[in-house]
Scaffold this motif. Structure first.
Motif, PDB file in Angstrom:
ATOM      1  N   GLU A  75      -4.595  50.141  39.899  1.00 57.31           N
ATOM      2  CA  GLU A  75      -3.202  50.063  39.499  1.00 57.31           C
ATOM      3  C   GLU A  75      -2.361  49.288  40.511  1.00 57.31           C
ATOM      4  O   GLU A  75      -1.265  48.842  40.184  1.00 57.31           O
ATOM      5  CB  GLU A  75      -2.621  51.473  39.320  1.00 57.31           C
ATOM      6  CG  GLU A  75      -3.176  52.224  38.125  1.00 57.31           C
ATOM      7  CD  GLU A  75      -2.742  51.619  36.804  1.00 57.31           C
ATOM      8  OE1 GLU A  75      -1.741  50.878  36.792  1.00 57.31           O
ATOM      9  OE2 GLU A  75      -3.405  51.882  35.792  1.00 57.31           O
ATOM     10  N   SER A  76      -2.842  49.147  41.752  1.00 58.21           N
ATOM     11  CA  SER A  76      -2.053  48.444  42.754  1.00 58.21           C
ATOM     12  C   SER A  76      -1.955  46.956  42.467  1.00 58.21           C
ATOM     13  O   SER A  76      -1.120  46.263  43.043  1.00 58.21           O
ATOM     14  CB  SER A  76      -2.648  48.669  44.151  1.00 58.21           C
ATOM     15  OG  SER A  76      -3.959  48.136  44.203  1.00 58.21           O
ATOM     16  N   GLY A  92      -2.737  59.522  49.485  1.00 62.21           N
ATOM     17  CA  GLY A  92      -1.368  59.606  49.006  1.00 62.21           C
ATOM     18  C   GLY A  92      -1.151  58.817  47.728  1.00 62.21           C
ATOM     19  O   GLY A  92      -1.953  57.970  47.340  1.00 62.21           O
ATOM     20  N   CYS A  93      -0.050  59.122  47.078  1.00 63.02           N
ATOM     21  CA  CYS A  93       0.374  58.403  45.878  1.00 63.02           C
ATOM     22  C   CYS A  93       1.706  57.737  46.180  1.00 63.02           C
ATOM     23  O   CYS A  93       2.681  58.425  46.506  1.00 63.02           O
ATOM     24  CB  CYS A  93       0.516  59.357  44.693  1.00 63.02           C
ATOM     25  SG  CYS A  93      -1.039  59.689  43.840  1.00 63.02           S
ATOM     26  N   PHE A 134       1.756  50.727  41.575  1.00 65.08           N
ATOM     27  CA  PHE A 134       1.343  52.038  42.090  1.00 65.08           C
ATOM     28  C   PHE A 134       0.189  51.873  43.053  1.00 65.08           C
ATOM     29  O   PHE A 134      -0.752  51.098  42.802  1.00 65.08           O
ATOM     30  CB  PHE A 134       0.939  52.952  40.929  1.00 65.08           C
ATOM     31  CG  PHE A 134       2.051  53.248  39.974  1.00 65.08           C
ATOM     32  CD1 PHE A 134       2.917  54.303  40.202  1.00 65.08           C
ATOM     33  CD2 PHE A 134       2.254  52.456  38.857  1.00 65.08           C
ATOM     34  CE1 PHE A 134       3.956  54.571  39.320  1.00 65.08           C
ATOM     35  CE2 PHE A 134       3.274  52.717  37.975  1.00 65.08           C
ATOM     36  CZ  PHE A 134       4.136  53.771  38.216  1.00 65.08           C
ATOM     37  N   LEU A 135       0.262  52.607  44.166  1.00 63.38           N
ATOM     38  CA  LEU A 135      -0.824  52.696  45.137  1.00 63.38           C
ATOM     39  C   LEU A 135      -1.243  54.160  45.173  1.00 63.38           C
ATOM     40  O   LEU A 135      -0.735  54.954  45.954  1.00 63.38           O
ATOM     41  CB  LEU A 135      -0.364  52.208  46.510  1.00 63.38           C
ATOM     42  CG  LEU A 135      -1.403  52.235  47.631  1.00 63.38           C
ATOM     43  CD1 LEU A 135      -2.582  51.335  47.304  1.00 63.38           C
ATOM     44  CD2 LEU A 135      -0.781  51.821  48.956  1.00 63.38           C
ATOM     45  N   CYS A 136      -2.182  54.515  44.311  1.00 63.31           N
ATOM     46  CA  CYS A 136      -2.512  55.923  44.111  1.00 63.31           C
ATOM     47  C   CYS A 136      -3.911  56.022  43.525  1.00 63.31           C
ATOM     48  O   CYS A 136      -4.275  55.240  42.633  1.00 63.31           O
ATOM     49  CB  CYS A 136      -1.483  56.568  43.185  1.00 63.31           C
ATOM     50  SG  CYS A 136      -1.696  58.344  42.968  1.00 63.31           S
ATOM     51  N   ASP A 143      -5.036  58.747  41.984  1.00 64.90           N
ATOM     52  CA  ASP A 143      -4.979  59.578  40.786  1.00 64.90           C
ATOM     53  C   ASP A 143      -3.525  59.645  40.333  1.00 64.90           C
ATOM     54  O   ASP A 143      -2.702  60.363  40.909  1.00 64.90           O
ATOM     55  CB  ASP A 143      -5.519  60.979  41.088  1.00 64.90           C
ATOM     56  CG  ASP A 143      -5.567  61.864  39.842  1.00 64.90           C
ATOM     57  OD1 ASP A 143      -5.318  61.342  38.748  1.00 64.90           O
ATOM     58  OD2 ASP A 143      -5.858  63.062  39.986  1.00 64.90           O
ATOM     59  N   LEU A 144      -3.203  58.895  39.277  1.00 64.73           N
ATOM     60  CA  LEU A 144      -1.819  58.817  38.831  1.00 64.73           C
ATOM     61  C   LEU A 144      -1.336  60.106  38.174  1.00 64.73           C
ATOM     62  O   LEU A 144      -0.135  60.262  37.933  1.00 64.73           O
ATOM     63  CB  LEU A 144      -1.653  57.655  37.846  1.00 64.73           C
ATOM     64  CG  LEU A 144      -1.730  56.265  38.474  1.00 64.73           C
ATOM     65  CD1 LEU A 144      -1.644  55.193  37.413  1.00 64.73           C
ATOM     66  CD2 LEU A 144      -0.627  56.074  39.504  1.00 64.73           C
ATOM     67  N   THR A 145      -2.233  61.027  37.875  1.00 64.61           N
ATOM     68  CA  THR A 145      -1.786  62.318  37.335  1.00 64.61           C
ATOM     69  C   THR A 145      -1.072  63.154  38.391  1.00 64.61           C
ATOM     70  O   THR A 145      -0.474  64.177  38.053  1.00 64.61           O
ATOM     71  CB  THR A 145      -2.972  63.105  36.767  1.00 64.61           C
ATOM     72  OG1 THR A 145      -3.932  63.341  37.814  1.00 64.61           O
ATOM     73  CG2 THR A 145      -3.640  62.341  35.630  1.00 64.61           C
ATOM     74  N   ARG A 146      -1.129  62.720  39.636  1.00 63.40           N
ATOM     75  CA  ARG A 146      -0.405  63.417  40.696  1.00 63.40           C
ATOM     76  C   ARG A 146       1.074  63.037  40.726  1.00 63.40           C
ATOM     77  O   ARG A 146       1.841  63.601  41.500  1.00 63.40           O
ATOM     78  CB  ARG A 146      -1.047  63.116  42.038  1.00 63.40           C
ATOM     79  CG  ARG A 146      -2.465  63.671  42.176  1.00 63.40           C
ATOM     80  CD  ARG A 146      -3.190  63.076  43.358  1.00 63.40           C
ATOM     81  NE  ARG A 146      -2.432  63.246  44.581  1.00 63.40           N
ATOM     82  CZ  ARG A 146      -2.689  62.591  45.711  1.00 63.40           C
ATOM     83  NH1 ARG A 146      -3.691  61.723  45.751  1.00 63.40           N
ATOM     84  NH2 ARG A 146      -1.966  62.796  46.779  1.00 63.40           N
ATOM     85  N   LEU A 147       1.466  62.068  39.899  1.00 65.83           N
ATOM     86  CA  LEU A 147       2.861  61.648  39.805  1.00 65.83           C
ATOM     87  C   LEU A 147       3.410  62.013  38.429  1.00 65.83           C
ATOM     88  O   LEU A 147       2.669  62.156  37.467  1.00 65.83           O
ATOM     89  CB  LEU A 147       2.998  60.139  40.017  1.00 65.83           C
ATOM     90  CG  LEU A 147       2.561  59.565  41.357  1.00 65.83           C
ATOM     91  CD1 LEU A 147       2.636  58.058  41.323  1.00 65.83           C
ATOM     92  CD2 LEU A 147       3.406  60.112  42.497  1.00 65.83           C
ATOM     93  N   TRP A 148       4.737  62.137  38.338  1.00 67.58           N
ATOM     94  CA  TRP A 148       5.399  62.270  37.056  1.00 67.58           C
ATOM     95  C   TRP A 148       6.780  61.637  37.144  1.00 67.58           C
ATOM     96  O   TRP A 148       7.260  61.282  38.224  1.00 67.58           O
ATOM     97  CB  TRP A 148       5.453  63.698  36.568  1.00 67.58           C
ATOM     98  CG  TRP A 148       6.247  64.681  37.403  1.00 67.58           C
ATOM     99  CD1 TRP A 148       7.180  64.397  38.362  1.00 67.58           C
ATOM    100  CD2 TRP A 148       6.190  66.101  37.319  1.00 67.58           C
ATOM    101  NE1 TRP A 148       7.697  65.547  38.890  1.00 67.58           N
ATOM    102  CE2 TRP A 148       7.114  66.612  38.265  1.00 67.58           C
ATOM    103  CE3 TRP A 148       5.478  66.995  36.547  1.00 67.58           C
ATOM    104  CZ2 TRP A 148       7.320  67.966  38.454  1.00 67.58           C
ATOM    105  CZ3 TRP A 148       5.695  68.348  36.736  1.00 67.58           C
ATOM    106  CH2 TRP A 148       6.587  68.831  37.672  1.00 67.58           C
TER     107      TRP A 148
END
Length: 835
Positions: A338-339, A371-372, A397-399, A401-406
């Motif tokens: 995603e980055s 980190g996300c 995004f630099l993450c 697991d994007l499920t850790r963000l909302w």
């Protein structure tokens, strides 16, 4: 003074020894320091104060402190079995690099730990050098990890490093093992303290000293990452202020295949007279090195390879200097797919819409967790990012697991001029640019504002809504949370959660409200496209909320009052407009027999009103609730609260169910027989009146109608028709016009006829089917006294209004044809009727 103090301590120890039984002694210890070593050993009491004291026995004299200098040898013992609980030992070594050669290389522990008593030990190296010479402390494996105030190391081994600026000491930091810090460079003077607990058998210092050229700053800290990980670092003197107008640098060594991001965890700025406090980055590949940022700016992220970060102070205000301090984190991790993807979020046309992307709340873990980060323009990265309205934003995004963000978004829809936005409508929809992001939407809130006492709000869903209750829970992927706000404290109404698949067709709210779309599953995007809300500005009404409900024939409808957890606010009124199909019967049932409400002032009522017949049933909510009732037509349910006693709030839950309307067989038979008999009776009456009418026509009798406007005397023949009235039947009439009987009532004071009153049609202003019933007054009132017919007010009539009267007004168009010389009801005898 020192001799006298020592004698006093010795005397005190002797007296205590004489007063108490002699304690058991530990084994004797001996410490010998070579001459010229620059080492001083001091044994002194620790910070813990125990109830039973312990003493050092040296030369048969008890004491609480013992000092051994370079070239001395002393033998001593402890007068207790646990000296490690009472005493600590410090080994202080001075290293002079100004007058002699510095002992560069690995630093040894002198004397070795095996030659020292088993006490908590602190080795201190005080290294002095010229201002133009840089001193470097190199830490072999394991490297160091900086800790903040109040933190401790798991193994108890800590490293405290300080420097000097002129005559002032500056604390660089406190460190534990197993970190990323490999080197610390300073100038002029370095003080290194290694604290070892008494049970630790470490026999090496773990660092070496190297000579370097001038670094022209306070210090340089090097942090090396060999893989994914994080490091938390702090400015000098943290949490106290950073030295004035100083420069401190951190060097980060990052493998080229990894990415690094910087986050400021906590910072403060001072009051500057000259220069400006800032942070500077030297980033490989950047064409603007050094890149300068303020401490409040978003810091760089997604950086590949090594980079430097520097903190620059300023000349502070002497009267109010303030404090400059910084605590930050560097996170190193693998780049994610995603980055490399950039998303465009266009909020240029959105009305007061803002979007915040942030981490979900998670439980802290001791293990390293990548980190996300959300990056704006691929470089300014942070753990949370807010996109402001009126602009276009490029984010990545630099993450791992994007499920850790909302995401949480807000939009404001307001109308302050009730004349311009009356009956206007808006659709509450989530913008497509937000839904296309790879992060789940958590909340999207609409804040709806209306002018006070001018307009109200109406919400109409695309699909009917269901209210979430314990009896019927919403199992959809999203729900609407609705609440209205009030200017009075404690009067806010939380209507609750609503989801698709119910019976609520419309919700009307008196004042400002908020609608929040809350999601529970990523699959909500397929369902939310079918469900929408349209908000309209409607004329103001006094009800706090009105629900329009059309029950489903297949399931029960559960409805409850707002503020379910805290109770309906004082003196609030809510209504439900419940529709009943023609072929159905609605059963209204209350889940509980009593509400448990106790009113402090006023009364709480519930009104159930049939919308066709306007019949009302009024119940007091402090008493027993009504039993199940059946309704064949649309009806209202209105609930009005009092001012309840604390803890005795009003919570009301009821259900509505529909059943097909049925007719009993005996009733049906009676109706059929009665209908047949009525038809036969009607037919017989018709035949009877038809025959009677034919019989009257055969007789040919004329019917005379008296007209007072006709002169009965033939002109020029006054002596005819001289029959006396009492001997004739000319005063008997088959029909008398009402004007003859009541004509005198139509005369005004001048003797002329009063014109009939004429008025225009006005629409009915009373209660109708689409308006809720008016609740009774919250306070008791005395009954109104009825008027007696004997005590009528002036100008009123004693007749009942139910007695109809019809007056026949004379036609003014025929006034010219009458004889004005003969009044109505003249004394002359009229002529006989002519057949």
């Amino acid at each position: 003074m020192a001799v006298r103090g020592g004698a006093a301590l010795a005397l005190l120890g002797a007296l205590m020894l004489g007063a108490a039984p002699p304690p058991r002694r530990a084994e004797a210890s001996e410490i010998a320091l070579p001459p010229g070593s620059g080492i001083t050993v001091t044994i002194k009491p620790g910070t813990a104060m125990l109830a039973r004291p312990c003493y050092i026995l040296f030369s048969k004299t008890p004491t609480i402190m013992l000092s051994i200098k370079s070239g001395e040898k002393k033998t001593f013992s402890f007068m207790c079995q646990n000296p490690e609980s009472h005493f600590v030992i410090e080994i202080h070594k001075n290293i002079d690099c100004m007058s002699g050669r510095c002992p560069f290389g690995e630093v040894q522990l002198q004397p070795p730990t095996s030659a020292l008593p088993t006490l908590n030990r602190t080795f201190i190296w005080d290294i002095q050098a010229h201002k133009s010479i840089g001193l470097e402390l190199q830490f072999s494996m394991p490297r160091l990890r900086q800790i903040g105030p109040g933190e401790s190391c798991p193994d108890g081994v800590t490293h405290s490093i300080s420097g000097r600026i002129s005559a002032a000491m500056v604390k660089i930091g406190t460190f534990c093992s197993n970190g990323t810090v490999s080197r610390i460079k300073m100038q002029e003077r370095v003080k290194m303290a290694l604290h070892l607990p008494w049970f630790h058998d470490r026999n090496v210092s773990g660092f070496s000293i190297a000579n370097r050229s001038s670094i022209k700053r306070l210090c340089i800290i090097e942090s090396v990452f060999e893989g994914e990980g994080s490091a938390t670092l702090m400015s000098a003197n943290y949490p106290d202020g950073f030295p004035e107008d100083e420069l401190m640098t951190w060097q980060f060594v990052i493998p080229p295949h990894l990415r690094a991001s910087v986050s400021f965890l906590h910072f403060n700025v001072s009051n500057c007279e000259k220069k400006e406090e800032r942070v500077e980055y030297y980033i490989p590949g950047s064409t603007t090195n050094p890149e300068v940022f303020k401490l409040a700016d978003k810091q760089p992220g997604n950086m590949a390879g090594n980079f430097n970060l520097s903190l620059q102070g300023c000349d502070q205000d002497a009267q109010n200097p303030g404090i400059l301090r910084l605590k930050f984190q560097v996170l190193v991790q693998h780049p994610q797919n995603e980055s490399y993807i950039t998303y465009m979020v266009d909020l240029s046309n959105e009305r007061a819409t803002s979007v915040t992307i942030e981490p979900r709340p998670v439980k802290l873990s001791r293990k390293f967790v990548p980190g996300c980060f959300v990056c704006l323009e691929s470089r300014a990265c942070s753990t949370n990012l807010t996109l402001t309205p009126g602009s276009k934003h490029k984010i990545s995004f630099l993450c791992d697991d994007l499920t850790r963000l909302w995401m949480n978004a807000k939009q404001t829809i307001s109308c302050m001029d009730h004349r311009s936005c009356h009956r206007k409508s808006y659709f509450l929809e989530v913008p497509r640019d937000i839904l296309q992001l790879p992060v789940q939407l958590h909340d999207f809130s609409w804040k709806l504002l209306v002018p006070k006492d001018k307009l109200s709000l109406a919400l109409v869903p695309s699909e009917k809504l269901q209210q979430d209750t314990r009896e019927r829970i919403c199992n959809t992927s999203f729900s609407y949370l609705m609440a209205s706000s009030s200017s009075s404290p404690g009067q806010d109404l939380y209507f609750g959660y609503f989801c698709s698949g119910g019976s609520i067709e419309q919700i009307q709210v008196k004042q400002n409200m908020s609608v929040t779309l809350r999601t529970f599953s990523p699959s909500f995007q397929q369902e939310v496209s079918k469900q929408g809300l349209k908000v309209s500005f409607i004329p103001h009404f006094k009800e706090e909320g009105v629900f329009t409900v059309t029950p489903d024939t297949k399931s029960k409808v559960y409805l409850r009052t707002p503020n379910w957890e805290r109770g309906l606010p004082s003196l609030n009124s809510v209504s439900w407009n419940i529709s009943v199909p023609n072929d159905q019967v609605a059963c209204l049932t209350f889940v509980k027999d009593q509400t448990g409400l106790v009113c402090q002032t006023g009364r709480a009522f519930m009104i159930i009103q049939d919308q066709r017949t306007q019949a009302e049933e009024v119940f007091t909510l402090e008493e027993m609730l009504p039993k199940p009732s059946f309704h064949h037509h649309n009806f209202w349910v209105n609930v009005s609260n009092c001012s309840p006693v604390s803890g005795k709030q009003l919570n009301l839950l009821f259900q509505v169910s529909l059943t097909p309307r049925t007719i009993d067989l005996p009733v049906l038979l009676i109706a059929v027989v009665g209908g047949g008999a009525f038809l036969l009776l009607a037919l017989g009456l018709i035949i009877f009146f038809v025959k009677k009418k034919k019989k009257k026509k055969n007789k040919g009798l004329a019917v005379g109608i008296y007209n007072g406007n006709v002169n009965t005397q033939l002109p020029m023949q006054p002596k005819k028709l001289r029959k006396v009235r009492k001997d004739s039947e000319s005063h008997v009439y088959a029909d008398i016009d009402d004007t003859i009987v009541y004509g005198h009532l139509l005369l005004d004071s001048n003797g002329s006829f009063v014109q009939p009153e004429v008025d225009t049609y006005r629409p009915f202003q009373g209660p109708r089917g689409d308006c809720p019933p008016s609740p009774p007054p919250t306070r008791s009132r005395t009954p109104t006294a009825k008027l007696n017919t004997e005590e009528l007010p002036p100008g009123s009539s004693a007749e009942s209004e139910s007695e109809p009267y019809t007056f026949s007004h004379p036609n003014k168009g025929n006034e010219s044809n009458r004889d004005t010389d003969i009044p109505l009801l003249d004394a002359h005898e009229p002529a006989e009727s002519v057949e």
